[in-house]
Design an enzyme around this catalytic site. Structure first.
Site, PDB file in Angstrom:
ATOM      1  CG  HIS A 101      -1.804  -0.986   1.546  1.00 48.21           C
ATOM      2  ND1 HIS A 101      -1.440  -2.144   2.180  1.00 48.21           N
ATOM      3  CD2 HIS A 101      -3.133  -1.081   1.314  1.00 48.21           C
ATOM      4  CE1 HIS A 101      -2.490  -2.924   2.335  1.00 48.21           C
ATOM      5  NE2 HIS A 101      -3.538  -2.310   1.813  1.00 48.21           N
ATOM      6  CG  ASP A 138       1.786  -0.809   3.431  1.00 51.72           C
ATOM      7  OD1 ASP A 138       1.084  -0.544   4.416  1.00 51.72           O
ATOM      8  OD2 ASP A 138       1.423  -1.557   2.502  1.00 51.72           O
TER       9      ASP A 138
END
Length: 441
Positions: A105, A108
């Site tokens: 993501h 992240d």
């Protein structure tokens, strides 16, 4: 180059079923040919960036248990420097495991900026760093996605939010993540439901929110074609968490949604084992249904604790479950752009860096055993043979005629009377077939 985080651990090798080495594969041999293809090419393993490198080890009753040198507060104050340190450790682990892919993501891999423009710029900067690491290691991107659920702006959803500014912010975020995914050669782009659902109908207009979600996805597909992204767009079904009721409840619900908005030929599904269980299904059910509907794409591999009512994201260790799952994958023709992503995390007491490796090793071995059992069942027609036999009468002309467009209810009724049809039930032989599966695992 070693980061020092994993010490002097060497790349994980296949040592065979008799090995006692916890840092070796016992069943996953990437070069072994199974059903005409290398095991590595069948399974297409990927490591999830979020659970392995962004999750601090917290739970609803306690905070961080993991200490990672890339976490804020570890000494370094430059958040982009921490992001690069995290990437160094991540790609070192990918290389040690020999996994061909990873997934991420946006949140992240880059720190949140002061505004959208800064966040997007930071993602672009990290993507440049990823590109150099990918070239150095040969690791590829299975898929990218956007985190549209963690930040408080998304507390009432993203595409389904009652505030149009949140819809706009989510759309801009997805665009930037799709751009990065394409630039890094990602083979898919995933839309996870996040908070696209509701807690209570007292403050929710379901019809309006569904329309918003449908239009959002149509724009995503349109953008895919405009930028020439050749990967698949995937939706990941989930029945609950973080909202009480998610709109992408299961494969059947997602298919109905896609049909409603004319996207059934544009979007496929990324099916997670744990989510299937939360929806009251088995993993094999969701895989088989996706295949039957023509929307099978990829899988997130993990397991749930069957004594807990939530998504525990543990590493898989049930070989019979994996055998039945990969049987459905093989029956669907195997992966094309998809793969096996470990959407799984350590337990919060598993503190050591080598625990990260051992967890993936065990999961990969479990999947390898399941794949080999599934491939042998396919070759032996262990399940397909009895299945064909069970439905064999449907191949007879009079049976096929009942399903033709010209068939009429009254004509079928007349044939039942004239031919004195009186069906006698036949055994489904479930216990026999369960015993057959157990012979392979």
């Amino acid at each position: 180059m070693s980061t020092g985080f994993f010490g002097d651990i060497k790349p994980i090798k296949f040592e065979g079923a008799d090995s006692k080495n916890p840092l070796a594969y016992r069943f996953y041999n990437p070069e072994e040919v199974v059903a005409g293809k290398k095991m590595e090419d069948h399974l297409r393993f990927a490591v999830a960036y979020w659970h392995s490198f962004a999750w601090p080890g917290g739970d609803p009753f306690g905070g961080q248990t993991f200490e990672r040198p890339w976490f804020p507060g570890a000494g370094e104050t430059d958040t982009m420097a921490l992001a690069r340190k995290k990437a160094d450790a991540a790609f070192e682990m990918f290389a040690l495991l020999g996994t061909p892919y990873y997934c991420f993501h946006d949140a992240d891999v880059r720190p949140e900026g002061r505004d959208f423009a800064e966040s997007a710029a930071r993602l672009d900067e990290v993507a440049d760093y990823f590109a150099s690491k990918m070239e150095e290691t040969g690791i590829k991107l299975l898929w990218g996605t956007a985190n549209l659920f963690s930040h408080r702006r998304y507390m009432a959803g993203a595409a389904t939010n009652p505030d149009p500014d949140v819809f706009a912010y989510a759309a801009a975020t997805v665009k930037s993540c799709m751009d990065v995914t394409k630039r890094l050669g990602g083979e898919n782009y995933v839309l996870w439901g996040g908070r696209e659902g509701y807690e209570t109908l007292l403050n929710t207009d379901i019809g309006r929110e569904q329309e918003q979600a449908g239009r959002f996805l149509q724009m995503v597909v349109d953008y895919k074609h405009r930028i020439g992204f050749e990967g698949a767009i995937l939706i990941e079904p989930k029945p609950q968490e973080p909202t009480k009721h998610q709109y992408d409840y299961d494969v059947a619900t997602v298919y109905g949604f896609l049909k409603r908005f004319g996207l059934e030929n544009e979007v496929k599904v990324n099916i997670e084992q744990g989510h299937a269980i939360l929806a009251g299904h088995s993993f094999e059910h969701e895989l088989a249904l996706a295949s039957a509907l023509g929307i099978f794409g990829s899988i997130d591999m993990n397991r749930n604790d069957y004594q807990s009512g939530w998504d525990t994201d543990q590493f898989p260790n049930n070989v019979p479950e994996m055998a039945l799952a990969y049987y459905q994958v093989l029956q669907a023709g195997g992966f094309s752009t998809g793969g096996t992503n470990f959407d799984a995390k350590l337990r919060r007491q598993s503190l050591d860096p080598q625990d990260m490796l051992i967890a993936h090793i065990g999961g990969m071995d479990c999947c390898a055993r399941g794949l080999k059992a599934a491939a042998q069942m396919v070759e032996d027609k262990a399940l397909s043979g009895p299945l064909a036999e069970r439905y064999a009468d449907w191949e007879k002309p009079e049976a096929r005629a009942m399903l033709s467009k010209g068939a009429k209810l009254e004509d079928i009724a007349a044939r039942v009377i004239s031919e004195k049809i009186d069906p006698k039930p036949k055994s489904g032989r479930q216990e026999f077939l369960e015993n057959v599966v157990n012979r392979y695992v």
